[in-house]
Scaffold this motif. Structure first.
Motif, PDB file in Angstrom:
ATOM      1  N   SER A 189       1.097  -1.090  -0.158  1.00  0.00           N
ATOM      2  CA  SER A 189       0.074  -0.150  -0.100  1.00  0.00           C
ATOM      3  C   SER A 189       0.813   1.454  -0.010  1.00  0.00           C
ATOM      4  N   LEU A 190       2.392   1.138   0.927  1.00  0.00           N
ATOM      5  CA  LEU A 190       2.716   2.419   1.030  1.00  0.00           C
ATOM      6  C   LEU A 190       3.439   2.179  -0.049  1.00  0.00           C
ATOM      7  N   LEU A 191       4.120   1.556  -0.901  1.00  0.00           N
ATOM      8  CA  LEU A 191       4.899   1.525  -2.691  1.00  0.00           C
ATOM      9  C   LEU A 191       4.169   2.229  -3.051  1.00  0.00           C
ATOM     10  N   VAL A 192       2.752   2.093  -3.220  1.00  0.00           N
ATOM     11  CA  VAL A 192       1.749   2.182  -4.245  1.00  0.00           C
ATOM     12  C   VAL A 192       1.255   3.828  -4.410  1.00  0.00           C
ATOM     13  N   ALA A 193       0.879   4.420  -2.493  1.00  0.00           N
ATOM     14  CA  ALA A 193       0.781   5.596  -2.560  1.00  0.00           C
ATOM     15  C   ALA A 193       2.332   6.918  -3.536  1.00  0.00           C
ATOM     16  N   ALA A 194       3.300   5.989  -2.503  1.00  0.00           N
ATOM     17  CA  ALA A 194       4.197   6.557  -2.681  1.00  0.00           C
ATOM     18  C   ALA A 194       4.586   6.574  -4.702  1.00  0.00           C
ATOM     19  N   LYS A 195       4.015   5.770  -5.384  1.00  0.00           N
ATOM     20  CA  LYS A 195       4.285   5.770  -6.417  1.00  0.00           C
ATOM     21  C   LYS A 195       3.289   7.009  -6.892  1.00  0.00           C
ATOM     22  N   ASN A 196       2.123   7.404  -6.762  1.00  0.00           N
ATOM     23  CA  ASN A 196       1.264   7.671  -6.907  1.00  0.00           C
ATOM     24  C   ASN A 196       0.655   9.029  -6.496  1.00  0.00           C
ATOM     25  N   GLU A 197       1.978   9.088  -5.251  1.00  0.00           N
ATOM     26  CA  GLU A 197       2.888  10.916  -4.412  1.00  0.00           C
ATOM     27  C   GLU A 197       1.424  11.129  -3.915  1.00  0.00           C
ATOM     28  N   ALA A 198       1.040  10.224  -3.792  1.00  0.00           N
ATOM     29  CA  ALA A 198      -0.225  10.567  -1.818  1.00  0.00           C
ATOM     30  C   ALA A 198       0.690  10.339  -0.615  1.00  0.00           C
ATOM     31  N   LEU A 199      -0.692  10.964   0.408  1.00  0.00           N
ATOM     32  CA  LEU A 199      -0.329  11.661   1.248  1.00  0.00           C
ATOM     33  C   LEU A 199       0.078  11.129   2.000  1.00  0.00           C
ATOM     34  N   LEU A 200       1.050  10.610   3.371  1.00  0.00           N
ATOM     35  CA  LEU A 200       1.045   9.243   3.805  1.00  0.00           C
ATOM     36  C   LEU A 200      -0.613   9.604   4.950  1.00  0.00           C
ATOM     37  N   TYR A 201      -0.930  10.854   4.930  1.00  0.00           N
ATOM     38  CA  TYR A 201      -2.402  10.939   5.915  1.00  0.00           C
ATOM     39  C   TYR A 201      -3.136   9.721   5.522  1.00  0.00           C
ATOM     40  N   ASP A 202      -3.855  10.145   4.207  1.00  0.00           N
ATOM     41  CA  ASP A 202      -4.410   9.769   3.335  1.00  0.00           C
ATOM     42  C   ASP A 202      -4.562   7.964   3.555  1.00  0.00           C
ATOM     43  N   ILE A 203      -3.021   7.174   2.902  1.00  0.00           N
ATOM     44  CA  ILE A 203      -3.369   6.283   2.572  1.00  0.00           C
ATOM     45  C   ILE A 203      -3.445   5.085   3.892  1.00  0.00           C
ATOM     46  N   SER A 204      -2.656   6.189   4.563  1.00  0.00           N
ATOM     47  CA  SER A 204      -2.867   5.430   6.569  1.00  0.00           C
ATOM     48  C   SER A 204      -3.992   5.719   6.956  1.00  0.00           C
ATOM     49  N   LYS A 205      -4.613   6.600   6.835  1.00  0.00           N
ATOM     50  CA  LYS A 205      -6.873   6.263   7.205  1.00  0.00           C
ATOM     51  C   LYS A 205      -7.370   5.598   6.376  1.00  0.00           C
ATOM     52  N   TRP A 206      -7.085   5.441   4.769  1.00  0.00           N
ATOM     53  CA  TRP A 206      -7.443   4.352   3.949  1.00  0.00           C
ATOM     54  C   TRP A 206      -7.662   3.010   5.285  1.00  0.00           C
ATOM     55  N   GLY A 207      -6.090   2.531   5.117  1.00  0.00           N
ATOM     56  CA  GLY A 207      -5.521   1.243   5.380  1.00  0.00           C
ATOM     57  C   GLY A 207      -6.893   1.245   6.316  1.00  0.00           C
ATOM     58  N   GLU A 208      -6.419   2.269   7.531  1.00  0.00           N
ATOM     59  CA  GLU A 208      -7.428   1.912   8.858  1.00  0.00           C
ATOM     60  C   GLU A 208      -8.979   1.237   8.973  1.00  0.00           C
ATOM     61  N   ASP A 209      -9.629   1.939   7.886  1.00  0.00           N
ATOM     62  CA  ASP A 209     -10.793   1.984   7.670  1.00  0.00           C
ATOM     63  C   ASP A 209     -11.310   1.158   7.004  1.00  0.00           C
ATOM     64  N   VAL A 210     -10.334   0.509   6.206  1.00  0.00           N
ATOM     65  CA  VAL A 210     -10.839  -0.757   5.293  1.00  0.00           C
ATOM     66  C   VAL A 210     -10.365  -1.750   6.136  1.00  0.00           C
ATOM     67  N   GLY A 211     -10.034  -1.897   7.180  1.00  0.00           N
ATOM     68  CA  GLY A 211      -9.380  -3.458   7.841  1.00  0.00           C
ATOM     69  C   GLY A 211      -7.689  -3.275   7.347  1.00  0.00           C
ATOM     70  N   ILE A 212      -6.863  -2.896   6.634  1.00  0.00           N
ATOM     71  CA  ILE A 212      -5.827  -3.740   6.387  1.00  0.00           C
ATOM     72  C   ILE A 212      -4.902  -3.420   7.913  1.00  0.00           C
ATOM     73  N   ALA A 213      -4.463  -2.510   8.369  1.00  0.00           N
ATOM     74  CA  ALA A 213      -3.833  -1.955   9.529  1.00  0.00           C
ATOM     75  C   ALA A 213      -3.863  -0.777  10.439  1.00  0.00           C
ATOM     76  N   SER A 214      -3.187  -0.720  11.437  1.00  0.00           N
ATOM     77  CA  SER A 214      -3.510   0.513  11.845  1.00  0.00           C
ATOM     78  C   SER A 214      -2.890   1.616  11.313  1.00  0.00           C
ATOM     79  N   LYS A 215      -3.272   2.974  11.016  1.00  0.00           N
ATOM     80  CA  LYS A 215      -2.643   4.726  11.452  1.00  0.00           C
ATOM     81  C   LYS A 215      -0.856   4.401  11.842  1.00  0.00           C
ATOM     82  N   ALA A 216      -0.950   3.512  13.222  1.00  0.00           N
ATOM     83  CA  ALA A 216       0.648   3.480  13.240  1.00  0.00           C
ATOM     84  C   ALA A 216       1.494   2.278  12.575  1.00  0.00           C
ATOM     85  N   THR A 217       0.458   1.208  12.205  1.00  0.00           N
ATOM     86  CA  THR A 217       1.658   0.315  11.420  1.00  0.00           C
ATOM     87  C   THR A 217       1.972   0.738  10.396  1.00  0.00           C
TER      88      THR A 217
END
Length: 271
Positions: A189-217
């Motif tokens: 997820s982080l590599l995909v976000a970096a490839k698309n120059e997304a914000l860490l806040y956005d990808i980590s919030k998405w990951g926590e909301d969808v159930g992949i992992a916590s923002k801390a992870t």
């Protein structure tokens, strides 16, 4: 189904049994059999029977540590085709039990045999016994989100390009565990976000909301990848509060890689 299934691959046996039955109890499958079952069910062109999988808890946990298998299993559970329960008795044979037959799976090395019993009295007794065992078994709590939900929300909340890259990377991998045999879902997820120059806040919030992992992870994994040079960040000012971090790929080998090559390039850099 009245004949033995010999000189077969496990996929062929599973496909045959699933296509002939309305309800299948899968008893004490091996890890490989669970993976094959999920793959066959996901790829099935026809409507699926009810699949009740009764397996050793340790085996299920190990198999479901692979995000690819677990997220596809979650899709099947979400649509009502699959249910998972656990048993402490791992001494039993691996069986496929339906209302019409009992198929014992016999591993013969390069091939798997399906030894079929269809005597009415025996099949009825076996089905009733495993139906009762199923009722008494504990449900296996699968916390991995369905892959269809992951893809849909990633496209909505990050971008369609990010979803396409995520899917392409997963398709290029045999496993997604992050234990040395592949990248895990947070790293992907982080590599995909970096490839698309997304914000860490956005990808980590998405990951926590969808159930992949916590923002801390997500934050810890980002720090690890940044320390190893796979990811760079730049600060993006916002109107109120601390600046947010935009993710970028940090190595030319990653920046130059196509989506289907990104996983292998990242794995090499992490080795």
């Amino acid at each position: 189904m009245t004949s033995n299934l010999l000189d077969s691959q496990l996929d062929d046996i599973l496909t045959r049994v699933l296509s002939d039955a309305d309800d299948v109890i899968v008893v004490n499958p091996t890890a490989d059999a669970i993976e094959d079952l999920i793959r066959v069910a996901i790829d099935a062109d026809e409507s699926l029977p009810s699949i009740r999988l009764l397996a050793d808890e340790r085996t299920l946990k190990d198999v479901m540590d692979d995000f690819i298998v677990a997220s596809n299993a979650a899709d099947l559970i979400d649509e009502g085709s699959l249910a998972l329960r656990t048993t402490d008795d791992d001494r039993r044979n691996s069986l496929l039990v339906t209302a019409d037959s009992v198929v014992a799976l016999v591993d013969a090395g390069d091939q798997v045999g399906g030894l079929t019993a269809d005597d009415g009295g025996f099949v009825d007794a076996a089905y009733d016994a495993y139906d009762t065992q199923w009722d008494d078994a504990d449900e296996f709590g699968l916390r991995t989100p369905p892959i269809s939900r992951v893809r849909e929300t990633l496209a909505d909340e990050i971008s369609a390009d990010a979803e396409s890259d995520f899917t392409t990377i997963l398709d290029s991998l045999e496993t997604a565990r992050g234990d040395g045999d592949g990248l895990d879902e947070v790293t992907i997820s982080l590599l995909v976000a970096a490839k698309n120059e997304a914000l860490l806040y956005d990808i980590s919030k998405w990951g926590e909301d969808v159930g992949i992992a916590s923002k801390a992870t997500f934050s810890r994994t980002k720090t690890k990848l940044e320390d190893m040079g796979l990811i760079d960040t730049e600060k993006v000012p916002i109107d109120v509060g601390r600046p947010r971090l935009r993710l970028k790929l940090g190595d030319d080998r990653l920046r130059d890689a196509e989506s289907d090559e990104l996983a292998s390039a990242a794995t090499s850099l992490l080795a």
